[in-house]
Write a protein that holds these residues in place. Structure first.
Motif, mmCIF file in Angstrom:
data_model
loop_
_atom_site.group_PDB
_atom_site.id
_atom_site.type_symbol
_atom_site.label_atom_id
_atom_site.label_comp_id
_atom_site.label_asym_id
_atom_site.label_seq_id
_atom_site.Cartn_x
_atom_site.Cartn_y
_atom_site.Cartn_z
ATOM 1 N N LEU A 132 0.670 -1.243 0.047
ATOM 2 C CA LEU A 132 -0.042 -0.002 0.102
ATOM 3 C C LEU A 132 0.879 1.293 -0.005
ATOM 4 O O LEU A 132 0.597 2.277 -0.727
ATOM 5 N N PRO A 133 1.818 1.351 0.849
ATOM 6 C CA PRO A 133 2.773 2.779 0.921
ATOM 7 C C PRO A 133 3.513 2.772 -0.368
ATOM 8 O O PRO A 133 3.755 3.711 -1.122
ATOM 9 N N ASN A 134 3.993 1.458 -1.154
ATOM 10 C CA ASN A 134 4.453 1.583 -2.329
ATOM 11 C C ASN A 134 3.660 2.078 -3.467
ATOM 12 O O ASN A 134 4.045 2.967 -4.276
ATOM 13 N N LEU A 135 2.179 1.545 -3.365
ATOM 14 C CA LEU A 135 1.555 2.233 -4.389
ATOM 15 C C LEU A 135 1.116 3.668 -4.174
ATOM 16 O O LEU A 135 1.030 4.376 -5.455
ATOM 17 N N ARG A 136 1.077 4.234 -2.897
ATOM 18 C CA ARG A 136 1.046 5.578 -2.703
ATOM 19 C C ARG A 136 2.226 6.424 -3.393
ATOM 20 O O ARG A 136 2.076 7.376 -4.022
ATOM 21 N N ALA A 137 3.317 5.760 -3.279
ATOM 22 C CA ALA A 137 4.712 6.531 -3.839
ATOM 23 C C ALA A 137 4.472 6.378 -5.274
ATOM 24 O O ALA A 137 5.022 7.570 -5.766
ATOM 25 N N LEU A 138 4.359 5.361 -5.714
ATOM 26 C CA LEU A 138 4.050 5.227 -7.247
ATOM 27 C C LEU A 138 3.071 6.272 -7.768
ATOM 28 O O LEU A 138 3.327 6.783 -8.868
ATOM 29 N N HIS A 139 2.108 6.340 -7.006
ATOM 30 C CA HIS A 139 1.038 7.153 -7.640
ATOM 31 C C HIS A 139 1.283 8.583 -7.630
ATOM 32 O O HIS A 139 0.915 9.354 -8.769
ATOM 33 N N ALA A 140 2.022 9.000 -6.889
ATOM 34 C CA ALA A 140 2.857 10.274 -6.671
ATOM 35 C C ALA A 140 3.394 10.813 -8.323
ATOM 36 O O ALA A 140 3.501 11.662 -8.870
ATOM 37 N N ASP A 234 -1.070 -1.380 -22.087
ATOM 38 C CA ASP A 234 -0.055 -0.417 -22.062
ATOM 39 C C ASP A 234 0.131 0.305 -20.738
ATOM 40 O O ASP A 234 0.847 1.349 -20.498
ATOM 41 N N THR A 235 -0.989 0.252 -19.515
ATOM 42 C CA THR A 235 -1.085 1.092 -18.553
ATOM 43 C C THR A 235 0.130 0.710 -17.676
ATOM 44 O O THR A 235 0.695 -0.499 -17.706
ATOM 45 N N PRO A 236 0.781 1.724 -16.836
ATOM 46 C CA PRO A 236 1.886 1.480 -15.953
ATOM 47 C C PRO A 236 1.471 0.274 -14.898
ATOM 48 O O PRO A 236 0.249 0.273 -14.438
ATOM 49 N N VAL A 237 2.068 -0.642 -14.519
ATOM 50 C CA VAL A 237 1.868 -1.705 -14.080
ATOM 51 C C VAL A 237 2.839 -1.950 -12.604
ATOM 52 O O VAL A 237 3.833 -1.744 -12.597
ATOM 53 N N TYR A 238 2.053 -2.214 -11.415
ATOM 54 C CA TYR A 238 2.855 -2.750 -10.176
ATOM 55 C C TYR A 238 2.369 -4.084 -10.093
ATOM 56 O O TYR A 238 1.259 -4.668 -10.043
ATOM 57 N N LEU A 239 3.622 -4.902 -10.195
ATOM 58 C CA LEU A 239 3.545 -6.370 -9.937
ATOM 59 C C LEU A 239 3.788 -6.997 -8.617
ATOM 60 O O LEU A 239 5.127 -6.620 -8.041
ATOM 61 N N SER A 240 2.978 -7.541 -7.778
ATOM 62 C CA SER A 240 2.923 -7.926 -6.497
ATOM 63 C C SER A 240 2.971 -9.320 -6.487
ATOM 64 O O SER A 240 2.141 -10.003 -6.787
ATOM 65 N N VAL A 241 4.161 -9.917 -5.791
ATOM 66 C CA VAL A 241 4.272 -11.492 -5.682
ATOM 67 C C VAL A 241 4.374 -11.930 -4.124
ATOM 68 O O VAL A 241 5.094 -11.416 -3.479
ATOM 69 N N ASP A 242 3.130 -12.242 -3.592
ATOM 70 C CA ASP A 242 3.075 -13.053 -2.403
ATOM 71 C C ASP A 242 3.790 -14.460 -2.666
ATOM 72 O O ASP A 242 2.986 -15.142 -3.464
ATOM 73 N N GLY A 276 7.188 -6.926 -21.753
ATOM 74 C CA GLY A 276 6.516 -6.260 -22.591
ATOM 75 C C GLY A 276 5.507 -5.381 -21.859
ATOM 76 O O GLY A 276 5.100 -4.237 -22.118
ATOM 77 N N LEU A 277 5.458 -5.714 -20.537
ATOM 78 C CA LEU A 277 4.626 -4.686 -19.793
ATOM 79 C C LEU A 277 5.208 -3.285 -19.052
ATOM 80 O O LEU A 277 6.655 -3.564 -19.149
ATOM 81 N N ASN A 278 4.467 -2.332 -19.089
ATOM 82 C CA ASN A 278 5.318 -1.110 -18.578
ATOM 83 C C ASN A 278 5.353 -1.398 -16.985
ATOM 84 O O ASN A 278 4.592 -0.661 -16.297
ATOM 85 N N LEU A 279 6.231 -2.027 -16.556
ATOM 86 C CA LEU A 279 6.544 -2.299 -15.203
ATOM 87 C C LEU A 279 7.124 -1.250 -14.326
ATOM 88 O O LEU A 279 8.197 -0.940 -14.730
ATOM 89 N N VAL A 280 6.320 -0.466 -13.586
ATOM 90 C CA VAL A 280 6.999 0.573 -12.793
ATOM 91 C C VAL A 280 7.503 0.327 -11.530
ATOM 92 O O VAL A 280 8.171 1.018 -10.752
ATOM 93 N N GLY A 281 6.915 -0.717 -10.949
ATOM 94 C CA GLY A 281 7.219 -1.180 -9.491
ATOM 95 C C GLY A 281 6.769 -2.471 -9.120
ATOM 96 O O GLY A 281 5.720 -3.184 -10.101
ATOM 97 N N ALA A 282 7.312 -3.014 -8.152
ATOM 98 C CA ALA A 282 7.049 -4.574 -7.826
ATOM 99 C C ALA A 282 7.432 -4.934 -6.367
ATOM 100 O O ALA A 282 8.141 -3.973 -5.600
ATOM 101 N N ASP A 283 6.845 -5.819 -6.090
ATOM 102 C CA ASP A 283 7.442 -6.521 -4.557
ATOM 103 C C ASP A 283 7.279 -7.870 -4.545
ATOM 104 O O ASP A 283 6.685 -8.632 -5.287
#
Length: 317
Positions: A132-140, A234-242, A276-283
């Protein structure tokens, strides 16, 4: 960048069990003037609802990453450390006692590490609260993003014991805060019991699509990957792996294990087809080494982190 990237310590010169303690022995953030991708440890597990211990995940994943040979990714055909500057940004200084304060600290640190739109971040948890805080930071930086979420659980519940932010509620909060692009997010690997049928209804109302673990037996990996790519576009993507998306046979060291999960090969096979994904952040989260055996879970997580770095490089090429 004006100079070539500083890479990992060569395993042909220093044995992999020796040398610096950064992820895969890559450059520390303080060793370079600038960087493209930062790997950030987030040792927080105050949002865990079952077995604690993911606060020790970053340390364990870095240790397991010594097994990697990060010079070239065969399946993705990239040499990530020679192409862009990848650094280990150390660990967030985060309180273990208060979730709200912890999220503020994580967001502030991630914001500082990101700096602007040209940098990307991969966080090693910690429990899933850190997303959640990662997504908040990326949203900015990027505005709303699409979420590609590998997990045994939806993580879109409302509260646990009246707590609104926990490792099982973060993506509902992300939806409510407008951090996600509507109808562009997807869960993969979901399985096991839920509290009520309404949980699925709520998840659908928030615009998520679900590919259950059992669906892969029917449609196969290629069809699932195609569904993910069509979902996010082509949307910016956050990829989260639990890491509990893996069956406990492949990831015993996690806080909420569920039987019937993906194999390590299935997870890596899917990730490596997501080029090919527009990967801007991950965890990569929920590694709890106290429950692990012979670093099985930590090695899997370290490999996933390296795949995410390589996907980011492949996507930027």
């Amino acid at each position: 960048m004006t100079t070539g990237p500083i890479g990992a310590v060569p395993a042909t010169e220093v044995p992999r069990y020796a040398g610096k303690a950064t992820f895969a022995r890559i450059a520390d953030i303080h060793e370079v003037a600038d960087y493209d991708i930062a790997i950030l440890g987030v040792p927080f597990d105050g949002g865990t609802s079952y077995r604690p211990g993911a606060r020790f995940g970053p340390m364990a994943v870095r240790q397991a990453a010594r097994t990697l040979r990060p010079g070239f990714h065969v399946e993705l055909g990239v040499a990530p450390l020679r192409t862009v500057q990848v650094v280990d940004a150390g660990d967030v200084t985060v309180t273990p006692y208060d979730i709200e304060t912890a999220c503020t600290q994580i967001q502030a640190h991630a914001t500082e590490i990101l700096g602007g739109a040209d940098r990307r971040i991969i966080s090693i948890g910690g429990d899933h609260t850190i997303a959640l805080p990662n997504l908040r930071a990326l949203h900015a930086v990027h505005g709303p993003v699409a979420l590609v979420h590998f997990d045994a659980h939806l993580d879109t519940w409302d509260t646990y014991f009246a707590a609104p932010v926990t490792h099982g509620t973060i993506f509902r909060r992300a939806f409510e805060e407008g951090l996600l692009v509507e109808d562009h997010s997807i869960h993969i690997g979901i399985r096991g019991p839920i509290y009520d049928r309404a949980d699925l209804d709520d998840d659908a109302r928030m615009g998520f699509r679900i590919i259950r673990a059992g669906d892969l037996d029917i449609v196969g990996i290629d069809a699932a990957v195609d569904a993910v790519k069509r979902r996010v576009g082509d949307t910016p993507v956050y990829l989260s792996v639990d890491i509990d998306v893996l069956d406990p046979a492949f990831a015993p060291g996690t806080g909420t294990p569920e039987s019937g999960g993906l194999s390590a090969r299935e997870l890596l096979g899917m990730l490596r087809r997501l080029n090919g994904l527009n990967l801007v952040g991950a965890d990569v989260v929920e590694v709890a080494p106290a429950y692990d055996h012979a670093e099985i879970t930590s090695v899997a997580a370290a490999t996933v982190v390296f795949d995410l770095v390589s996907l980011m490089v492949r996507g930027s090429g």
